[in-house]
Design a protein around this motif. Sequence first.
Motif, PDB file in Angstrom:
ATOM      1  N   ALA A  94      48.510   6.101 105.729  1.00  0.00           N
ATOM      2  CA  ALA A  94      48.114   5.034 106.652  1.00  0.00           C
ATOM      3  C   ALA A  94      49.159   4.844 107.738  1.00  0.00           C
ATOM      4  O   ALA A  94      48.816   4.580 108.897  1.00  0.00           O
ATOM      5  CB  ALA A  94      47.883   3.739 105.891  1.00  0.00           C
TER       6      ALA A  94
ATOM      7  N   SER B   8      42.745   2.443 112.933  1.00  0.00           N
ATOM      8  CA  SER B   8      42.961   1.357 111.996  1.00  0.00           C
ATOM      9  C   SER B   8      43.016   1.917 110.574  1.00  0.00           C
ATOM     10  O   SER B   8      42.106   2.635 110.143  1.00  0.00           O
ATOM     11  CB  SER B   8      41.826   0.342 112.110  1.00  0.00           C
ATOM     12  OG  SER B   8      41.873  -0.565 111.032  1.00  0.00           O
ATOM     13  N   SER B   9      44.064   1.574 109.838  1.00  0.00           N
ATOM     14  CA  SER B   9      44.166   2.052 108.457  1.00  0.00           C
ATOM     15  C   SER B   9      43.095   1.417 107.579  1.00  0.00           C
ATOM     16  O   SER B   9      42.664   2.003 106.587  1.00  0.00           O
ATOM     17  CB  SER B   9      45.552   1.774 107.891  1.00  0.00           C
ATOM     18  OG  SER B   9      45.811   0.394 107.853  1.00  0.00           O
ATOM     19  N   ALA B  10      42.627   0.212 107.947  1.00  0.00           N
ATOM     20  CA  ALA B  10      41.568  -0.446 107.176  1.00  0.00           C
ATOM     21  C   ALA B  10      40.247   0.314 107.299  1.00  0.00           C
ATOM     22  O   ALA B  10      39.441   0.316 106.368  1.00  0.00           O
ATOM     23  CB  ALA B  10      41.385  -1.878 107.646  1.00  0.00           C
ATOM     24  N   THR B  11      40.038   0.970 108.438  1.00  0.00           N
ATOM     25  CA  THR B  11      38.824   1.763 108.623  1.00  0.00           C
ATOM     26  C   THR B  11      38.910   3.079 107.862  1.00  0.00           C
ATOM     27  O   THR B  11      37.950   3.515 107.236  1.00  0.00           O
ATOM     28  CB  THR B  11      38.608   2.053 110.128  1.00  0.00           C
ATOM     29  OG1 THR B  11      38.570   0.822 110.827  1.00  0.00           O
ATOM     30  CG2 THR B  11      37.323   2.815 110.358  1.00  0.00           C
TER      31      THR B  11
ATOM     32  N   PRO C 155      39.377   2.036 103.386  1.00  0.00           N
ATOM     33  CA  PRO C 155      38.821   0.719 103.059  1.00  0.00           C
ATOM     34  C   PRO C 155      39.242   0.283 101.651  1.00  0.00           C
ATOM     35  O   PRO C 155      39.283   1.070 100.721  1.00  0.00           O
ATOM     36  CB  PRO C 155      37.309   0.936 103.145  1.00  0.00           C
ATOM     37  CG  PRO C 155      37.089   2.400 103.092  1.00  0.00           C
ATOM     38  CD  PRO C 155      38.347   3.056 103.533  1.00  0.00           C
TER      39      PRO C 155
ATOM     40  N   GLU D   5      48.111   5.248 111.704  1.00  0.00           N
ATOM     41  CA  GLU D   5      48.341   4.205 112.697  1.00  0.00           C
ATOM     42  C   GLU D   5      49.301   4.653 113.798  1.00  0.00           C
ATOM     43  O   GLU D   5      49.069   4.396 114.973  1.00  0.00           O
ATOM     44  CB  GLU D   5      48.881   2.943 112.021  1.00  0.00           C
ATOM     45  CG  GLU D   5      47.834   2.243 111.182  1.00  0.00           C
ATOM     46  CD  GLU D   5      48.392   1.043 110.437  1.00  0.00           C
ATOM     47  OE1 GLU D   5      49.632   0.815 110.471  1.00  0.00           O
ATOM     48  OE2 GLU D   5      47.597   0.331 109.808  1.00  0.00           O
TER      49      GLU D   5
ATOM     50  N   LYS E  71      45.218  -2.081  99.719  1.00  0.00           N
ATOM     51  CA  LYS E  71      46.138  -3.198  99.883  1.00  0.00           C
ATOM     52  C   LYS E  71      47.347  -2.634 100.614  1.00  0.00           C
ATOM     53  O   LYS E  71      48.213  -1.996 100.015  1.00  0.00           O
ATOM     54  CB  LYS E  71      46.530  -3.784  98.529  1.00  0.00           C
ATOM     55  CG  LYS E  71      47.399  -4.991  98.640  1.00  0.00           C
ATOM     56  CD  LYS E  71      47.713  -5.567  97.272  1.00  0.00           C
ATOM     57  CE  LYS E  71      48.625  -6.766  97.428  1.00  0.00           C
ATOM     58  NZ  LYS E  71      49.041  -7.267  96.124  1.00  0.00           N
ATOM     59  N   ARG E  72      47.395  -2.865 101.909  1.00  0.00           N
ATOM     60  CA  ARG E  72      48.357  -2.207 102.800  1.00  0.00           C
ATOM     61  C   ARG E  72      49.771  -2.684 102.574  1.00  0.00           C
ATOM     62  O   ARG E  72      50.058  -3.879 102.535  1.00  0.00           O
ATOM     63  CB  ARG E  72      47.927  -2.439 104.245  1.00  0.00           C
ATOM     64  CG  ARG E  72      48.757  -1.720 105.272  1.00  0.00           C
ATOM     65  CD  ARG E  72      48.393  -0.244 105.288  1.00  0.00           C
ATOM     66  NE  ARG E  72      48.971   0.371 106.467  1.00  0.00           N
ATOM     67  CZ  ARG E  72      50.115   1.045 106.441  1.00  0.00           C
ATOM     68  NH1 ARG E  72      50.776   1.194 105.320  1.00  0.00           N
ATOM     69  NH2 ARG E  72      50.583   1.588 107.535  1.00  0.00           N
TER      70      ARG E  72
ATOM     71  N   ASN F  41      49.300   4.616 101.456  1.00  0.00           N
ATOM     72  CA  ASN F  41      50.135   3.854 102.377  1.00  0.00           C
ATOM     73  C   ASN F  41      50.964   4.783 103.259  1.00  0.00           C
ATOM     74  O   ASN F  41      51.219   4.482 104.423  1.00  0.00           O
ATOM     75  CB  ASN F  41      51.046   2.889 101.619  1.00  0.00           C
ATOM     76  CG  ASN F  41      50.300   1.674 101.131  1.00  0.00           C
ATOM     77  OD1 ASN F  41      49.497   1.110 101.854  1.00  0.00           O
ATOM     78  ND2 ASN F  41      50.550   1.284  99.900  1.00  0.00           N
TER      79      ASN F  41
END
Length: 92
Positions: free
Chosen positions: A66, A76-79, A82, A70, A85-86, A63
């Motif tokens: 991330a 994208s932190s999701a990319t 993966p 960002e 849970k942000r 986190n």
Amino acid sequence: MTGPTRAQIPERTLREDRWWLAPLATFVVFAVGAGVKGGYHGRWPGLANTYDADLAVTTDYRNVLADVVEARFGASSATVFPGLKRSRVGFM
């Protein structure tokens, strides 16, 4: 009369015990640079409810990274992470 000597620790103890693991796994993240909000960001769990006075993990380091990804790179932190849970740390 001889001087003091070091305690004799059996070699097998060094292989079987994991006393050395906690200091290696414990770390603090310091962020320095433009855009970084000063102060302490996190939650202090205290030492009262822990076994053997180890600190509980309160923040996933992904986190923290991330937030940097960002804010600085616009990615994208999701990319990049993966399945994470942000939860925003809020230091940037």
